[in-house]
Scaffold this active site. Structure first.
Site, PDB file in Angstrom:
ATOM      1  CG  ASP A 102      46.195  20.303  44.356  1.00 41.50           C
ATOM      2  OD1 ASP A 102      45.515  20.188  45.373  1.00 41.50           O
ATOM      3  OD2 ASP A 102      47.091  19.495  44.053  1.00 41.50           O
ATOM      4  N   GLY A 161      44.415  21.080  30.974  1.00 37.94           N
ATOM      5  CA  GLY A 161      43.232  20.754  31.769  1.00 37.94           C
ATOM      6  C   GLY A 161      42.030  21.659  31.589  1.00 37.94           C
ATOM      7  CG  ASP A 204      45.434  14.272  32.939  1.00 34.58           C
ATOM      8  OD1 ASP A 204      45.408  15.341  33.578  1.00 34.58           O
ATOM      9  OD2 ASP A 204      46.476  13.623  32.766  1.00 34.58           O
ATOM     10  CD  GLU A 210      45.150  25.900  35.713  1.00 31.67           C
ATOM     11  OE1 GLU A 210      44.739  25.435  34.640  1.00 31.67           O
ATOM     12  OE2 GLU A 210      46.311  25.694  36.140  1.00 31.67           O
ATOM     13  CG  PHE A 253      43.272  12.713  41.619  1.00 27.49           C
ATOM     14  CD1 PHE A 253      44.284  13.618  41.357  1.00 27.49           C
ATOM     15  CD2 PHE A 253      42.781  11.935  40.581  1.00 27.49           C
ATOM     16  CE1 PHE A 253      44.809  13.751  40.080  1.00 27.49           C
ATOM     17  CE2 PHE A 253      43.306  12.052  39.292  1.00 27.49           C
ATOM     18  CZ  PHE A 253      44.320  12.964  39.052  1.00 27.49           C
TER      19      PHE A 253
END
Ligand code: 5GP
Ligand code: MG
Length: 179
Positions: A106, A48, A162, A102, A155
């Site tokens: 979350d 990511g 992704d 990063e 989200f």
């Protein structure tokens, strides 16, 4: 910008390319200042963070190194997802000034499970730089030293992140549209 569809879901514009780039420039400038003369080693966590890492790294003007690792979290039928190292660290970080890159924190599980592997090697310093933080979702708190955006617990997709493999190439960030 308008609604986009990724797989079966619709996403609405959230952060523009210009907003993202401007904020990453600011963070890069702070890192430039904080690490002047130190030659830090960046460890980017794939997949990511690849776009964020590339852009941040380009904005830096200090001498710096970067390497990549890949963590995968396998979520079984039970709630306890375990984080395994899919591509490991091929560089000795003992005595180095390390900055982890990063995409998003979350729950904080991925990063908090990975940190001991690094502190074991006794880096001189260890800091964390992230694109996104969802404070409301975080249950494994870690100290975040450089954060581009704190966002609500929704989200998001795009800019390297992704939805089930797709959406990483979008230059902006989109968030899941609630009906
Ligand atoms: P954590 O271990 O902090 O719960 O989760 C970190 C990982 O979950 C991130 O590296 C990312 O892969 C994934 N993740 C968490 N929130 C989102 C989100 O809103 N969008 C996307 N695309 N991935 C997310
Ligand atoms: Mg990730």
């Amino acid at each position: 910008m308008s609604l986009i569809r990724v797989h079966d879901k619709y996403f609405e514009p959230y952060l523009s390319e210009a907003e993202i780039q401007e904020r990453i420039r600011q963070i890069a400038a702070r890192i430039d200042e904080d690490y002047a003369g130190k030659k830090p080693l960046f460890i980017a966590i794939l997949n990511g963070s690849f776009m964020f890492s590339a852009d941040l790294f380009k904005y830096l003007t200090i001498e710096a190194e970067i390497c990549f690792i890949k963590l995968a979290s396998y979520k079984g039928t039970k709630s306890t997802g375990q984080v395994v190292t899919a591509i490991g660290l091929d560089i000795d970080i003992t005595g180095r000034d390390v900055i982890i890159l990063e995409d998003i924190i979350d729950t904080g599980k991925t990063i908090s499970q990975f940190l001991p592997q690094l502190t074991n090697q006794q880096p001189r310093s260890l800091k964390i730089a992230i694109l996104l933080h969802k404070p409301e979702a975080t249950v494994f708190p870690v100290q975040i030293d450089y954060c581009c955006f704190s966002i609500p617990n929704k989200f998001v997709v795009g800019y390297g992140l992704d939805y089930d493999g797709l959406g990483r190439n979008i230059k902006e960030l989109y968030r899941l549209k609630e009906n």
